[in-house]
Design an enzyme around this catalytic site. Sequence first.
Site, short mmCIF file in Angstrom:
data_model
loop_
_atom_site.label_atom_id
_atom_site.label_comp_id
_atom_site.label_asym_id
_atom_site.label_seq_id
_atom_site.Cartn_x
_atom_site.Cartn_y
_atom_site.Cartn_z
CG ASP A 115 -2.17 0.88 0.98
OD1 ASP A 115 -3.23 0.30 0.69
OD2 ASP A 115 -2.08 2.12 1.07
CG ASN B 281 -7.64 -4.30 -4.45
OD1 ASN B 281 -8.80 -4.28 -4.85
ND2 ASN B 281 -7.26 -3.63 -3.37
CE1 TYR C 113 -12.49 3.60 -10.50
CE2 TYR C 113 -14.74 3.21 -11.23
CZ TYR C 113 -13.65 2.86 -10.44
OH TYR C 113 -13.74 1.77 -9.63
CE LYS D 208 -10.90 0.36 -11.24
NZ LYS D 208 -9.87 -0.43 -10.54
CB ILE E 34 -18.06 -2.62 -2.53
CG1 ILE E 34 -18.35 -3.65 -3.64
CG2 ILE E 34 -17.55 -3.31 -1.27
CD1 ILE E 34 -19.41 -4.68 -3.31
CB THR F 281 -14.49 0.64 0.09
OG1 THR F 281 -14.68 1.53 -1.02
CG2 THR F 281 -14.85 -0.78 -0.33
#
Length: 252
Positions: free
Chosen positions: A36, A89, A155, A159, A188, A190
């Site tokens: 990270d 990820n 974005y 993807k 989701i 997050t």
Amino acid sequence: MSNDNQVAVVTGAGSGIGRATSIKLAGNGYKVVLVDFNPATGEETLNLIRNEGGECIFVKADVSNQDDVQAYVQKTVDKYGRIDVFFNNAGIIQKFAPFTTVELEEYERIMDINVKGVFLGMKYVIPIMLEQGRGSIINTASSAGIRPEHSIAVYSASKHAVIGSTKGAAIEYANKGIRINAVCPGGIVTPLFKSVGETLEKTGYVPEEMSPMRMGRHGEPDEVAEAVLFLASDKASFMSGSIVSVDGSLTV
């Protein structure tokens, strides 16, 4: 092969889907290398895993930086000698905005992390897996990579590129023991997802359309982690080039 002997690398491991998946992999016996850009959140994930008796290390890295990517791959090999699973990820989202108002700097930032980061990860992990004769790579795309969302065109493009990279690489390595698949989360909850609402409130911009949550709720990071765990395992032994949606039917 027992998971106890297997090594997983997770980028974006400091929060959200990356953290949930790192914890899930460690709980299923994998040794996990946490990658990270944020040392504070990365160390938090490290402590959560170690407190449950899991084995892991943390490596700070910018996934869009070639030297950093080579370094996290090398540190993994130096420590554990192999990479069995790679959860590619790490990613960022753009601010909701009309297409022509997106600054070039914002475009480049999104493409650097979401597209170049995925490319570099595969570029340096695949040779390790080729030496082993086996491996599983799971890239994080998005529901927006299947069906674009209003006001986040850049974005969505990034993807779509992740999905294209996944399918293209899967074809090349399908007969070499390396399976390459992608998960497409949508809706989701997050920190990244929560930041979208905060940004909309701050800017006052409201997209003309917002995607419906057909299940009447948002998803949890752990629900994506379960899909990644499956794709990582031999239970998904005949899956490569698959694009797996975890989005509550958002893209149907």
